[in-house]
Design an enzyme around this catalytic site. Structure first.
Site, PDB file in Angstrom:
ATOM      1  N   GLY A   1     -10.055  -9.731 -36.497  1.00 18.22           N
ATOM      2  CA  GLY A   1     -11.278  -9.085 -36.930  1.00 18.22           C
ATOM      3  C   GLY A   1     -12.356  -9.124 -35.864  1.00 18.22           C
ATOM      4  O   GLY A   1     -12.079  -9.011 -34.672  1.00 18.22           O
TER       5      GLY A   1
ATOM      6  N   THR B   1       4.493   4.831 -14.544  1.00 11.79           N
ATOM      7  CA  THR B   1       3.899   4.973 -15.870  1.00 11.79           C
ATOM      8  C   THR B   1       4.986   5.040 -16.938  1.00 11.79           C
ATOM      9  O   THR B   1       6.162   5.301 -16.651  1.00 11.79           O
ATOM     10  CB  THR B   1       3.056   6.250 -15.965  1.00 11.79           C
TER      11      THR B   1
ATOM     12  N   ALA C   1       0.829  -1.197   0.000  1.00  8.68           N
ATOM     13  CA  ALA C   1       0.000   0.000   0.000  1.00  8.68           C
ATOM     14  C   ALA C   1       0.864   1.247   0.000  1.00  8.68           C
ATOM     15  O   ALA C   1       1.280   1.736   1.057  1.00  8.68           O
ATOM     16  CB  ALA C   1      -0.935  -0.012   1.212  1.00  8.68           C
TER      17      ALA C   1
ATOM     18  N   GLN D   1       0.528 -10.531 -47.910  1.00 10.55           N
ATOM     19  CA  GLN D   1       1.766  -9.849 -47.520  1.00 10.55           C
ATOM     20  C   GLN D   1       1.567  -8.928 -46.322  1.00 10.55           C
ATOM     21  O   GLN D   1       2.451  -8.813 -45.463  1.00 10.55           O
ATOM     22  CB  GLN D   1       2.324  -9.065 -48.706  1.00 10.55           C
TER      23      GLN D   1
ATOM     24  N   GLU E   1       5.439   7.329 -19.025  1.00  7.36           N
ATOM     25  CA  GLU E   1       5.999   8.674 -19.038  1.00  7.36           C
ATOM     26  C   GLU E   1       7.068   8.843 -17.966  1.00  7.36           C
ATOM     27  O   GLU E   1       8.142   9.417 -18.207  1.00  7.36           O
ATOM     28  CB  GLU E   1       4.876   9.708 -18.841  1.00  7.36           C
TER      29      GLU E   1
ATOM     30  N   GLU F   1       3.427   0.628 -11.146  1.00 13.17           N
ATOM     31  CA  GLU F   1       4.867   0.562 -10.820  1.00 13.17           C
ATOM     32  C   GLU F   1       5.692   1.507 -11.688  1.00 13.17           C
ATOM     33  O   GLU F   1       6.853   1.237 -12.009  1.00 13.17           O
ATOM     34  CB  GLU F   1       5.377  -0.883 -10.918  1.00 13.17           C
TER      35      GLU F   1
ATOM     36  N   ILE G   1      -5.163  -0.153  -4.418  1.00 13.45           N
ATOM     37  CA  ILE G   1      -4.314  -1.173  -3.805  1.00 13.45           C
ATOM     38  C   ILE G   1      -4.676  -2.563  -4.324  1.00 13.45           C
ATOM     39  O   ILE G   1      -5.790  -3.057  -4.098  1.00 13.45           O
ATOM     40  CB  ILE G   1      -4.420  -1.133  -2.264  1.00 13.45           C
TER      41      ILE G   1
ATOM     42  N   SER H   1       2.808   7.674  -9.084  1.00 11.91           N
ATOM     43  CA  SER H   1       4.209   7.390  -9.382  1.00 11.91           C
ATOM     44  C   SER H   1       5.156   8.218  -8.516  1.00 11.91           C
ATOM     45  O   SER H   1       6.314   7.855  -8.335  1.00 11.91           O
ATOM     46  CB  SER H   1       4.485   7.665 -10.867  1.00 11.91           C
TER      47      SER H   1
END
Length: 402
Positions: free
Chosen positions: A352, A378, A137, A291, A380, A376, A171, A145
């Site tokens: 599809g 991001t 937690a 292809q 970014e 854990e 959590i 983060s």
């Protein structure tokens, strides 16, 4: 060695891995393949019931034995390479199994690395058998983060213990855990300097599950409330004021395992797409003979190989004690999770309409993969972290040639 569907056997033969890891991979593949009925059953169960069942099963079958290093049993390896291989295999087989394994390991690792002897004796044997479920937690609605922004307070009580007040958010295993590893703010030090880790049993008066959350991929997921929650001084994990160090040590070690789980999801998606392309006919031609399909399958294979190598290197760097392993852990998580998202999306596209049917393999993977780019750290934040570890010495040498 017998080829296991959830692994690339050529990757396993690389020097990153040892024979014990190859044996683990084979055992994991065999175990997962033999439990297809279990996977079907837990998908139909309430996520909390399924989570408890899977933690117990993993413990009973010995896959959590490494969480009790002092047990004296001859268990399977518990190093970072083993963690990654286990998550890859479980993610390939069933998301809920990977979730159960990863959160139990995530919760026990701080106790293994920083716990007192008394704390280890009290918690680890039961966590290793799956009879005691853990949760980590740290996140809050205003501190995801950015661990240094944690606001949950832990003030000194008159008896020398601590009184916790505040909330935790998002959590994993929050609604079924027996014990929480809680990062809280102690003292008046700012930011990262004022955090301490605590072990808080879930039945402690003053702590409760605030709200159960319905995630995109169903699992035990909840907010926690702490109101005048009193814990003794010996509930401190490690040392007071070292909570940030404990949290970052844990996250840096487990980010690579998130990449490994992403690899398992992606490999399952790629295998499903390949199988469909080989059997589906479009205008009298097998889909695999087109292809554009071949190009998509080739891109998947390149992405899988690159992700597998980055995860293997990160785990190997950690196991050999490299001081820069955290950099490689971030790289593995970033690349593997981002590319896994693309691979799953491509698999859905190749299948599809059948690829978006509820409870189909690709529909489940499409929901399951998304969270890995967030928790854990991001994507970014991973980019910023990696940028902060760039080798400036190499840049200085290159500047002479500009």
């Amino acid at each position: 060695m017998q080829q296991i569907t959830s692994f690339d056997p050529e990757i396993l033969e690389l020097p990153f891995y040892e024979d014990q890891h190859r044996r683990l991979a084979e055992a994991l593949g065999t175990w997962c393949d033999a439990r297809t009925a279990l996977w079907d059953e837990v998908r139909q169960e309430d996520p909390e019931k399924a989570g408890l069942r899977l933690v117990r099963q993993l413990g009973e079958d010995g896959w959590l034995a490494f969480l009790d290093p002092e047990s004296g049993t001859e268990g399977l390896p518990g190093d970072h390479r083993a963690l990654c291989l286990t998550r890859e295999a479980l993610a390939y087989a069933e998301d809920l199994a990977d979730f159960a394994f990863s959160i139990q390991a995530l919760s026990a690792t701080p106790v293994i690395r920083f716990g007192s002897e008394a704390q280890k004796r009290h918690y680890l044997p039961r966590m290793a058998t799956g009879s005691l479920v853990g949760a980590f937690a740290v996140s809050e609605e205003e501190a995801g983060s950015d661990v240094a922004s944690v606001a949950l307070r832990a003030d000194r009580g008159p008896d020398g213990g601590y009184v916790l007040n505040g909330r935790k958010a998002w959590i994993a295993n929050g609604s079924i855990a027996d014990v929480y590893v809680v990062i809280a703010r102690t003292g008046g030090a700012p930011g990262a300097l004022g955090l301490t880790a605590f072990l808080v049993p879930a039945d402690t008066p003053g702590v409760r599950v605030g709200r159960r959350l319905d995630a995109l991929a169903p699992r035990s997921f909840a907010h926690l409330d702490f109101e005048d929650c009193r814990v003794p001084a010996d509930a401190v994990l490690g040392k007071p004021g070292k909570g940030f160090v404990i949290a970052m040590d844990l996250l840096e070690r487990f980010r690579m395992t998130v990449g490994a789980a992403a690899l398992g999801f992606a490999r399952r998606a790629a295998d499903t797409a390949l199988a469909r392309a080989r059997t589906r006919s479009v205008g009298g031609t097998k889909l695999i003979d087109l292809q554009l399909t071949q190009a998509s399958l080739a891109d998947m294979d390149v992405q899988l190989n690159a992700a597998a190598l980055l995860v293997a290197r990160a785990a190997w760097e950690a196991d050999r004690g490299s001081r820069r392993f955290a950099r490689h852990s971030s790289i593995a998580k970033l690349y593997a999770t981002e590319e896994a998202q693309r691979i799953v999306d491509t698999a859905v596209q190749l299948l599809g309409a059948s690829g978006v049917v509820k409870d189909s393999v690709t529909e489940r993977l499409y929901r399951q993969i998304r969270a890995l780019r967030i928790y854990e750290g991001t994507s970014e934040v991973m980019r910023l972290t990696i940028a902060g570890t760039l080798d400036t010495r190499r840049a200085a040498r290159a500047a002479r040639d500009v």
